[in-house]
Design an enzyme around this catalytic site. Structure first.
Site: not given
Ligand code: AMP
Length: 398
Positions: A9, A16, A86, A175, A236, A278-279, A327, A380
């Site tokens: 990827n 990756k 990918r 996706h 975005r 988000m965290r 999610g 994925e």
């Molecule tokens: P991804 O691009 O699929 O790796 O997702 C990244 C996003 O998932 C980031 O915004 C992270 O902060 C969020 N994320 C991962 N763990 C958590 C969690 N425990 N609570 C809220 N958001 C999370």
């Protein structure tokens, strides 16, 4: 023959790799970051020390170094049995994965205009592994292919017809490998055939998209010509009024500048003014940061609106599915989203939600919920490894 499949990827500044065995088990993975810069770094999972790379190492150099290291560690035979790449954009040319030959390579290149930041770098990875392993079958797996089943009413924008006819302006969706995996996994967990299972799949990571899948087939999706359309994402904006381009021109912002802001300075980052993560945003909101709270509110509200909208494409809903970093890991986002949808009859089991789904099946819905709600970790790389094996020995098995 040793049946090890390599997944490649290539991102704009990252690479990756993942290695799978014949039983679909992950053997190892590796990540090279900040390629072509003086801060380049490469690591193999489970290994403390980074893999040595020259400063400003390219994708090709990183690929060669990581593969040498896989071999030195005894993780990989001299050559894998198949390689899956990918590839972001397959346009309307690719409805399935494709065994790579010169003609397929050319066709991927021809789609570069639709994904100028992605397809050329994906091709760099393809060229490098074709040179390294000239006898190993290589398979391109497209983010867009799963959505090539969209009916015309879902993919056609209400714009002048020749924009589509002459320039390919339409909804493509992205996706696809993740949404396809959700369709397979949801059907498996529900104990139903995929061909008779209809779901709404929410992929919520740094990029976010939602797809309506009717009897295993993608029938509507939120991302469009580019991955900018649809849900609020990390940086975005998702949907905005296209009239803002003209309005912001009166403020001195060019279309190029606005496009950059919508892609990299908007979304959760733009609203909160703090972070796209988000965290971190949840922590800030818990500490009274108003703008972070607002960002979370908007994220969930807009997602809920889209879930309602995706129902238009289905005659039955067997499950709403959450996946991606957010999610899979955020009970708060799942709960807040479904609280916006009580009118549709969703009801969440707080204990199951806190645990990211019940052990047996990943369900987080309450008994009286009108629809099942599932949390399913995406994978994925595994989809790409499976596609590589499937297409390596039968060019068009679909
Ligand atoms: P991804 O691009 O699929 O790796 O997702 C990244 C996003 O998932 C980031 O915004 C992270 O902060 C969020 N994320 C991962 N763990 C958590 C969690 N425990 N609570 C809220 N958001 C999370």
């Amino acid at each position: 023959m040793d049946d090890t499949r390599l997944v490649v990827n290539c991102g704009s500044s990252s690479l990756k790799l993942a290695l799978f065995d014949a039983q679909d088990r992950l053997i190892t993975s590796a990540l090279a970051e900040r390629l072509n810069s003086c801060n380049v770094r490469a690591t193999i999972s489970g290994k403390d020390s980074p893999v040595a790379l020259p400063s400003e190492a390219s994708h090709t150099q990183a690929l060669e170094a990581l593969i040498d290291e896989f071999r030195a560690l005894g993780l990989m035979p001299s050559a894998p049995s198949a390689i899956g790449h990918r590839v972001v954009h397959g346009g309307e040319t690719f409805r399935h994965s494709a065994l790579i030959d010169d003609a397929v390579r050319e066709a991927i290149d021809a789609c570069s205009g639709l994904a100028p930041l992605h397809n050329p770098v994906n091709l760099t990875g393809i060229d490098a592994t074709r040179a390294m392993f000239p006898r190993v079958p290589q398979v391109a797996v497209f983010d867009t292919a799963f959505h090539q089943t969209l009916p015309r009413k879902a993919f056609h924008y209400a714009v002048p017809e020749y924009w589509y006819r002459d320039w390919g302006v339409r909804r493509y969706g992205f996706h696809g490998t993740s949404h396809k995996y959700m369709a397979q996994e949801a059907a498996r967990r529900l104990g139903q055939p995929q061909s008779n299972t209809s779901i709404i799949s929410c992929h919520l990571g740094n990029g976010c998209s939602i797809t309506a899948i009717r009897n295993g087939i993608s029938v509507d999706t939120s991302m469009g010509l580019t991955p900018l359309e649809g849900l609020v994402m990390g940086t975005r904006s998702g949907d905005v009024d296209p009239g803002l381009f003209d309005y912001l021109a009166t403020k001195g912002l060019s279309a190029k500048r606005v496009n950059k802001a919508l892609n990299s300075e908007s979304g959760l980052l733009g609203i909160s003014g703090q972070t796209n993560d988000m965290r971190t945003l949840c922590d800030l909101a818990d500490n009274g940061h108003e703008a972070s709270n607002l960002a979370i509110d908007i994220f969930c509200f807009r997602l809920a609106k889209y879930i309602g909208g995706m129902m238009t494409s289905l005659s039955r809903l067997d499950a709403l599915v959450f996946t991606g970093g957010i999610g899979e890991n955020s009970p708060r986002i799942r709960q807040m989203t479904l609280e916006n949808l009580t009118i549709l009859g969703f009801s969440i089991d707080h204990e199951a939600n806190k645990n990211h789904g019940r052990q047996a099946d990943g369900r987080v819905d309450e008994k009286n919920s009108r629809f099942p709600v599932l949390v399913i970790p995406t994978n994925e790389e595994l989809v790409i490894a499976r596609e590589a094996a499937r297409f390596a020995h039968a060019p068009d098995p679909a």
